[in-house]
Structure formats: C-alpha cells, structure tokens
Design an enzyme around this catalytic site. Sequence first.
Site, PDB file in Angstrom:
ATOM      1  N   CYS A 107       0.811  -1.226   0.000  1.00  0.00           N
ATOM      2  CA  CYS A 107       0.000   0.000   0.000  1.00  0.00           C
ATOM      3  C   CYS A 107       0.839   1.268   0.000  1.00  0.00           C
ATOM      4  CB  CYS A 107      -0.946   0.003   1.196  1.00  0.00           C
ATOM      5  SG  CYS A 107      -2.097  -1.394   1.220  1.00  0.00           S
ATOM      6  N   HIS A 248      -3.083   7.211   1.781  1.00  0.00           N
ATOM      7  CA  HIS A 248      -3.572   5.891   1.391  1.00  0.00           C
ATOM      8  C   HIS A 248      -4.924   5.650   2.037  1.00  0.00           C
ATOM      9  CE1 HIS A 248      -4.126   1.686   0.875  1.00  0.00           C
ATOM     10  NE2 HIS A 248      -3.801   1.372   2.130  1.00  0.00           N
ATOM     11  N   ASN A 278     -10.169  -0.159   0.222  1.00  0.00           N
ATOM     12  CA  ASN A 278      -8.711  -0.127   0.192  1.00  0.00           C
ATOM     13  C   ASN A 278      -8.227  -0.757  -1.113  1.00  0.00           C
ATOM     14  OD1 ASN A 278      -5.960  -0.610   0.493  1.00  0.00           O
ATOM     15  ND2 ASN A 278      -6.113  -1.242   2.631  1.00  0.00           N
TER      16      ASN A 278
END
Length: 324
Positions: A107, A248, A278
């Site tokens: 990520c 993020h 996500n």
Amino acid sequence: MTGSGSAVPDSRLTNQDLSNVVETSDEWIRTRTGIRERCLASPTDSLGALATAAAHQALEQSGVAAIDLDLIVLATSTADDLFGSAAVVQANLGATHAAVFDLTAACSGFIFAMVTAAQFIQTGTYRRVLVIGADVLSRWVDWDDRGTCVLFGDGAGAVVMQAHDSNQFLGFELCSNGSLNSCLNLAYAAEAYPLHPKATVSKGRYSPVTMNGKEVYRFAVNRVPEVIEKALFRANVPLEQVDWFVLHQANQRILDAVADRLKIPPEKMLSNLASYGNTSAASIPLVIHEAVQAGKIQPGQTLATAGFGAGLSWGSAIFRWGLG
C-alpha cells in the site's frame, strides 16, 4: 506532475451485498472503516488492462505520447504474472522507447514509485515517466474472514511526471520496519515436493491476506503523521501551506486520526474510501485523479501524500501539481 488517470472494474459490491457472503452488516463495516462499497475485478479482468486504462487517461491529460515515455514504473503487489506486468502495459500503450519495471511495496507502493521516478528525472537520466499504482487484491482475500474481506477493492491510478526548469517535487521521506512484517502478509505456503533422493523442493501457492488490524491501526496513526512532518521539513513547506492531503485510503478512522493529530482542517483531507475501499497501491492516484477531474486540485497547488502498509512500510512525498 502533468496528468492523472484512473480505472476500476465495472462490478460493484455494496456492504449489503457482502452481508450475504459473510456474517457482517452495512453498519458494522461503515462504523469501523467508512467503506460503503468496492469495485471487484471479474475473472476476465486483468491488472494489466486496468493499469493500461489508467495510463491512457494520464497520458491524454498530460499531452504526452506513449512513444515519448522514457520509463514506466508499475507499483503493484498483485501482478498478473509473478515476473511482472509492467512490460504488458508498455506493449499495450505502444511505449516502445520506455524502460519498464514493477515495484512492490504494497500500500506504500505508489509513494515509493513516485520517489523512484523523481530520482531518475532529477538526475537528468529521464524526462518523461509514467507512474502507475494498481492492485487486484480480491484475488487474494479470504472471503470467509470478515476482518479483511470487507476492506479491499480493485483499481488502478496513474500520473505522468515530467522534467521541468523548476523542481516541483519538493521533498520526501521513506521508511520500513521489517520486524513488524508479520502484521500484514500475503505469504507463500510451501509444500514439500520430493524431486530426487538428494533433493526436495517446494511447490505451493500464495495464501490469502492476513492482517493484525489493531497493530496496523496503531502503527498507522503513530507513524503517518510523523512521516508527513519529516517530508514537509525536507521540502521546507509549512503544514499550513499544504492545499491538499492525500493519504492511502485504508480506513476512515485512520484518516481522521491523522488529521486530528496534525490539526489538519477536515476539508483538506481528500477521501474516496467510501466508494472504493482499500485499493492498495492504486488508492492515492485514484483520489488524485478524482480531485483533479472535480476541479479541486489546481495547477500550482501543494499536495502532501502518504502511503503505509505491508512490510511494514510507510512514506510521504510533497509536490506541486501541474506546472503552476
């Protein structure tokens, strides 16, 4: 940064839909994550195709032809091929003059990829670089584990970075802590395969995503504000001069906690987590592209970005959008 693009699969799965798959509810997911729905790739969708679609948009917006690209960096942990997918994107685009490679930092990948691209540009080695963040984590989710399956979506985002007389990539900070690696994994599960009386090798597959949610949350709310402050210090940019914060998109509670700790006005913290979940390396460029398309991010404005995730890894990059 002269252009952005994004792409997501057509299929959307709402929290209510997901409650028919695993024991959960819309309220349970929303209150703990802020997510309402996510896009999921079908068996016929590929990461390479999503990355290519996002790249086409970024190139068009920047006015750069694919043939003029010097480098393509694809940040992904879920390539279609274990050897990498960047070369497929190059072929799809017709970017025959570009060197290409995949970069894996989960990520945090898009931040690490941007910083890598900036080094090539700042040394004068390359002038036009396409940076893509793309992931299809639905392939690797345990759909019986409500602690993880509710979190992830699929997608791709891209930006074009170009050399300019005035450096608009102002500063960065990258960090890793391998001692916390076990907190978030997509691990290879080995099985013994007797090859010869003198040799036994392993054959196996990758296991679904596992995560220690409490540890990852604690890590993010402590380390992300710190890394943003360090990157701002290196960039010599006061926090109050940042126009937009793009983090993020892992959990709305993390975004809120970081904003609270840094005393960031809520309207400066961009978020599209509710619609996409996500999306790992794709999340930051997805947010950027939506904000550019909506007219929020304007040329000359300063962005503070931060990624965090498996490794564990985290980082921040400060830059001005467009030529200003």
